[in-house]
Write an enzyme that holds these catalytic residues in place. Structure first.
Site, PDB file in Angstrom:
ATOM      1  N   ASP A 196       0.806  -1.225   0.000  1.00  0.00           N
ATOM      2  CA  ASP A 196       0.000   0.000   0.000  1.00  0.00           C
ATOM      3  C   ASP A 196       0.836   1.271   0.000  1.00  0.00           C
ATOM      4  O   ASP A 196       0.387   2.325   0.423  1.00  0.00           O
ATOM      5  CB  ASP A 196      -0.889  -0.017   1.250  1.00  0.00           C
ATOM      6  CG  ASP A 196      -0.078  -0.269   2.518  1.00  0.00           C
ATOM      7  OD1 ASP A 196       1.152  -0.072   2.480  1.00  0.00           O
ATOM      8  OD2 ASP A 196      -0.669  -0.661   3.542  1.00  0.00           O
ATOM      9  N   HIS A 207       6.289   4.338  13.260  1.00  0.00           N
ATOM     10  CA  HIS A 207       6.621   5.249  12.158  1.00  0.00           C
ATOM     11  C   HIS A 207       5.419   5.817  11.423  1.00  0.00           C
ATOM     12  O   HIS A 207       5.567   6.701  10.583  1.00  0.00           O
ATOM     13  CB  HIS A 207       7.503   4.534  11.122  1.00  0.00           C
ATOM     14  CG  HIS A 207       6.747   3.526  10.307  1.00  0.00           C
ATOM     15  ND1 HIS A 207       6.480   2.268  10.772  1.00  0.00           N
ATOM     16  CD2 HIS A 207       6.192   3.598   9.090  1.00  0.00           C
ATOM     17  CE1 HIS A 207       5.798   1.600   9.865  1.00  0.00           C
ATOM     18  NE2 HIS A 207       5.597   2.384   8.826  1.00  0.00           N
ATOM     19  N   HIS A 214      12.996   4.577  13.242  1.00  0.00           N
ATOM     20  CA  HIS A 214      12.803   4.804  11.797  1.00  0.00           C
ATOM     21  C   HIS A 214      13.513   6.099  11.395  1.00  0.00           C
ATOM     22  O   HIS A 214      13.447   7.089  12.128  1.00  0.00           O
ATOM     23  CB  HIS A 214      11.298   4.896  11.521  1.00  0.00           C
ATOM     24  CG  HIS A 214      10.940   4.794  10.066  1.00  0.00           C
ATOM     25  ND1 HIS A 214      11.140   5.832   9.181  1.00  0.00           N
ATOM     26  CD2 HIS A 214      10.406   3.786   9.343  1.00  0.00           C
ATOM     27  CE1 HIS A 214      10.737   5.460   7.968  1.00  0.00           C
ATOM     28  NE2 HIS A 214      10.281   4.216   8.047  1.00  0.00           N
TER      29      HIS A 214
HETATM   30  C1  UD1 Z   1       6.724   4.527   3.898  1.00  0.00           C
HETATM   31  C2  UD1 Z   1       5.326   4.062   3.462  1.00  0.00           C
HETATM   32  C3  UD1 Z   1       4.641   3.306   4.607  1.00  0.00           C
HETATM   33  C4  UD1 Z   1       5.503   2.168   5.101  1.00  0.00           C
HETATM   34  C5  UD1 Z   1       6.884   2.717   5.469  1.00  0.00           C
HETATM   35  C6  UD1 Z   1       7.780   1.565   5.825  1.00  0.00           C
HETATM   36  C7  UD1 Z   1       4.112   5.519   1.921  1.00  0.00           C
HETATM   37  C8  UD1 Z   1       3.129   6.627   1.773  1.00  0.00           C
HETATM   38  N1  UD1 Z   1       4.482   5.216   3.160  1.00  0.00           N
HETATM   39  O1  UD1 Z   1       6.551   5.474   4.938  1.00  0.00           O
HETATM   40  O2  UD1 Z   1       3.410   2.761   4.128  1.00  0.00           O
HETATM   41  O3  UD1 Z   1       4.906   1.618   6.228  1.00  0.00           O
HETATM   42  O4  UD1 Z   1       7.447   3.397   4.335  1.00  0.00           O
HETATM   43  O5  UD1 Z   1       8.869   1.971   6.585  1.00  0.00           O
HETATM   44  O6  UD1 Z   1       4.531   4.952   0.937  1.00  0.00           O
HETATM   45  N2  UD1 Z   1      14.318   7.768   5.067  1.00  0.00           N
HETATM   46  C9  UD1 Z   1      15.694   7.685   5.017  1.00  0.00           C
HETATM   47  N3  UD1 Z   1      16.265   6.521   4.575  1.00  0.00           N
HETATM   48  C10 UD1 Z   1      15.540   5.441   4.213  1.00  0.00           C
HETATM   49  C11 UD1 Z   1      14.139   5.528   4.310  1.00  0.00           C
HETATM   50  C12 UD1 Z   1      13.544   6.704   4.725  1.00  0.00           C
HETATM   51  O7  UD1 Z   1      16.394   8.631   5.321  1.00  0.00           O
HETATM   52  O8  UD1 Z   1      16.107   4.407   3.824  1.00  0.00           O
HETATM   53  C13 UD1 Z   1      13.702   9.044   5.538  1.00  0.00           C
HETATM   54  C14 UD1 Z   1      13.761  10.150   4.454  1.00  0.00           C
HETATM   55  O9  UD1 Z   1      13.948  11.383   5.060  1.00  0.00           O
HETATM   56  C15 UD1 Z   1      12.356  10.086   3.839  1.00  0.00           C
HETATM   57  C16 UD1 Z   1      11.526   9.779   5.071  1.00  0.00           C
HETATM   58  O10 UD1 Z   1      12.304   8.842   5.827  1.00  0.00           O
HETATM   59  O11 UD1 Z   1      11.984  11.284   3.187  1.00  0.00           O
HETATM   60  C17 UD1 Z   1      10.144   9.248   4.820  1.00  0.00           C
HETATM   61  O12 UD1 Z   1      10.141   8.175   3.892  1.00  0.00           O
HETATM   62  P1  UD1 Z   1       8.754   7.822   3.113  1.00  0.00           P
HETATM   63  O13 UD1 Z   1       8.961   6.594   2.292  1.00  0.00           O
HETATM   64  O14 UD1 Z   1       8.241   9.005   2.415  1.00  0.00           O
HETATM   65  O15 UD1 Z   1       7.725   7.551   4.272  1.00  0.00           O
HETATM   66  P2  UD1 Z   1       7.730   6.449   5.412  1.00  0.00           P
HETATM   67  O16 UD1 Z   1       7.188   7.114   6.630  1.00  0.00           O
HETATM   68  O17 UD1 Z   1       9.033   5.769   5.470  1.00  0.00           O
HETATM   69  N1  UDP Z   2      12.185  -4.332  10.259  1.00  0.00           N
HETATM   70  C1  UDP Z   2      13.573  -4.463  10.145  1.00  0.00           C
HETATM   71  N2  UDP Z   2      14.376  -3.699  10.955  1.00  0.00           N
HETATM   72  C2  UDP Z   2      13.868  -2.811  11.837  1.00  0.00           C
HETATM   73  C3  UDP Z   2      12.452  -2.675  11.958  1.00  0.00           C
HETATM   74  C4  UDP Z   2      11.640  -3.454  11.137  1.00  0.00           C
HETATM   75  O1  UDP Z   2      14.058  -5.259   9.350  1.00  0.00           O
HETATM   76  O2  UDP Z   2      14.635  -2.142  12.516  1.00  0.00           O
HETATM   77  C5  UDP Z   2      11.325  -5.125   9.365  1.00  0.00           C
HETATM   78  C6  UDP Z   2      10.314  -6.006  10.051  1.00  0.00           C
HETATM   79  O3  UDP Z   2      10.834  -7.302  10.215  1.00  0.00           O
HETATM   80  C7  UDP Z   2       9.113  -5.991   9.107  1.00  0.00           C
HETATM   81  C8  UDP Z   2       9.292  -4.732   8.304  1.00  0.00           C
HETATM   82  O4  UDP Z   2      10.573  -4.213   8.607  1.00  0.00           O
HETATM   83  O5  UDP Z   2       9.147  -7.074   8.205  1.00  0.00           O
HETATM   84  C9  UDP Z   2       8.235  -3.729   8.651  1.00  0.00           C
HETATM   85  O6  UDP Z   2       8.537  -2.517   8.065  1.00  0.00           O
HETATM   86  P1  UDP Z   2       7.919  -1.165   8.556  1.00  0.00           P
HETATM   87  O7  UDP Z   2       7.478  -1.289   9.965  1.00  0.00           O
HETATM   88  O8  UDP Z   2       8.907  -0.108   8.211  1.00  0.00           O
HETATM   89  O9  UDP Z   2       6.675  -0.968   7.564  1.00  0.00           O
HETATM   90  P2  UDP Z   2       5.170  -1.527   7.566  1.00  0.00           P
HETATM   91  O10 UDP Z   2       5.214  -3.003   7.675  1.00  0.00           O
HETATM   92  O11 UDP Z   2       4.456  -0.867   8.707  1.00  0.00           O
HETATM   93  O12 UDP Z   2       4.621  -1.040   6.270  1.00  0.00           O
END
Ligand code: UD1
Ligand code: UDP
Length: 405
Positions: free
Chosen positions: A112, A224, A257
């Site tokens: 999603d 997160h 996160h």
């Molecule tokens: C996204 C997804 C959410 C999922 C989550 C998993 C959408 C709308 N949201 O949310 O559904 O649960 O990922 O974790 O698609 N960032 C880093 N390094 C990384 C990853 C993220 O620095 O490797 C930071 C960056 O500043 C980035 C921010 O996190 O802009 C947010 O990342 P984003 O993918 O937009 O939203 P999430 O809250 O991670």
């Molecule tokens: N996870 C990980 N390291 C972490 C936290 C979570 O590998 O420090 C893994 C966890 O095992 C799960 C996935 O990340 O499979 C969940 O991701 P996240 O919570 O970011 O996203 P969501 O599932 O809520 O979309």
């Protein structure tokens, strides 16, 4: 029940393999798509490419390393503190160009996220078939989780093949009027990923976190979600501090996160507190190990809600809604919201009341048997007419549940 009643199969490409792109943007997509990318790459009928939008950067690199996967294409689109619209518009243009270049027959998206929704839209604009992994999850509240509930509904409208992880999600899709011939009940590949890593997990976790005291009860915390940013996250932090302060036998590990809206608050509220270990996101393999070693899980994560029951670890879900009611119905999870008082109350009960704890920890994971990848690959082969029978549906009452740890 039978998966995919007979329909006329779409045309198989003549004289060449089926060109399939596996799309990944974020950490959970990488974890759940890894087994599928591995499964497809073993079959001669497919020419498979792994495409990263780069919505996440370090978080995804880490997962690919765990599964020894390499991206074929990385669009590298992440920006720090990116907005939903900013990332979505960059991704739509970049994916459109990439799909024009690659000319896939089929793309697979998961879950999603913005990556999954925008990739579906870009494929639709080019008349490319879309398969949706983890289809049919719903909270029926369009603002929670935000924007994921709307993303997955829009993907269901666009997708041509739907891989539902549970009976509930399968039935939701049929109730919404999808052609049953396009909906397959497969289980969730999160369980396949667990199966592939669990043996290594505990060693990795012990090596990586020697500071965790084996005599204490460990609470694993992750948070997160956008709807928890701000005050709800502050309440979660205050509750965690109270649980640790009131019980000297408790320690916390919280992989924070990297989203600045999360990391800033958590570090400000809980940095340098005794027995609270704030750590960088944990490598997936070690995270699986921490799940096996911990006592209790507090989370607003979707994936963690699915994984913890496989290890018999009770989960307090720090959200007001969940699209994963199966864990709650099985007795493995409680939906308690992000409020400080609720977290302290339920946390304390599970730390102190052994009977309550045992009742939750004995519940069985309803999310899969570790064979979703096989079913998804078989469903695609069947759909394109490479085989004549569909995969048997995942049946949580018949298949032995995956018990990890
Ligand atoms: C996204 C997804 C959410 C999922 C989550 C998993 C959408 C709308 N949201 O949310 O559904 O649960 O990922 O974790 O698609 N960032 C880093 N390094 C990384 C990853 C993220 O620095 O490797 C930071 C960056 O500043 C980035 C921010 O996190 O802009 C947010 O990342 P984003 O993918 O937009 O939203 P999430 O809250 O991670
Ligand atoms: N996870 C990980 N390291 C972490 C936290 C979570 O590998 O420090 C893994 C966890 O095992 C799960 C996935 O990340 O499979 C969940 O991701 P996240 O919570 O970011 O996203 P969501 O599932 O809520 O979309």
């Amino acid at each position: 029940m039978r998966n995919g009643p007979t329909i006329s199969p779409p045309l198989r490409p003549a004289g060449r393999r089926l060109r399939c792109l596996v799309l990944v943007g974020t950490r959970p997509e990488a974890i759940k798509m890894a087994p599928i990318a591995i499964g497809l790459s073993r079959r001669s009928e497919f020419e498979t490419r792994l495409v990263l939008t780069g919505q996440h950067r370090e978080l995804v690199d880490d997962v690919l390393d765990t599964f020894q996967l390499k991206a074929d294409i990385n669009l590298n689109l992440m920006r720090h503190s990116q907005t939903l619209a900013g990332f979505a518009s960059r991704a739509l243009n970049a994916l459109h160009r990439e799909f024009e270049k690659q000319k896939p027959d089929l793309i697979l998206v998961q879950g999603d996220t913005t990556t999954a929704f925008i990739a579906s839209l870009a494929a639709f604009y080019l008349n490319v078939t879309v398969g949706h992994v983890e289809a049919g999850l719903r909270t029926n509240n369009k603002r929670s989780p935000f924007p994921e509930e709307i993303n997955r509904r829009l993907i269901s409208v666009i997708a041509d093949l739907h891989f539902a992880p549970t009976r509930e999600s399968y039935e939701t899709l049929l109730r919404e009027g999808l052609n049953p011939a396009t909906v397959y009940l497969t289980g969730n590949p999160v369980m396949d990923a667990l199966r592939l890593t669990q043996d290594r997990g505990i060693h990795h976790a012990r090596d990586e976190f020697p500071f965790l005291n084996a005599d204490l009860k460990t609470i694993l915390v992750t948070a997160h979600r956008r709807e928890n940013h701000g005050e709800p996250l502050r309440q979660i932090c205050r509750a965690v501090a109270r649980l640790v302060e009131s019980d000297p036998d408790v320690q916390v590990i919280w992989p924070v996160h990297p989203n600045p809206a999360v990391a800033g608050v958590v570090e400000e509220q809980l940095g340098r507190k005794e027995r609270i270990h704030l750590v960088k996101p944990i490598n997936y393999c070690s995270f699986v190990g921490i799940l096996a070693l911990c006592h209790l899980v507090l989370t607003d994560s979707g994936g963690v809600q699915e994984e913890a029951p496989a290890f018999g670890k009770p989960v307090l879900v720090l959200r007001d809604t969940t699209e994963r009611p199966e864990g709650v119905a099985a007795g493995a999870a409680r939906l308690i919201g992000p409020s400080e008082e609720a977290i302290v109350e339920h946390g304390t009960r599970l730390l102190q009341n052994e009977l309550e704890y045992q009742a939750m920890s004995k519940a069985v994971s309803p999310y899969g048997d570790g064979r979703a990848m096989e079913r998804i690959v078989d469903a695609i082969l069947y759909h394109y007419g490479f085989t004549t029978s569909p995969p048997e549906p995942y049946d949580p009452f018949r298949e032995p549940a995956l018990r990890a740890g």
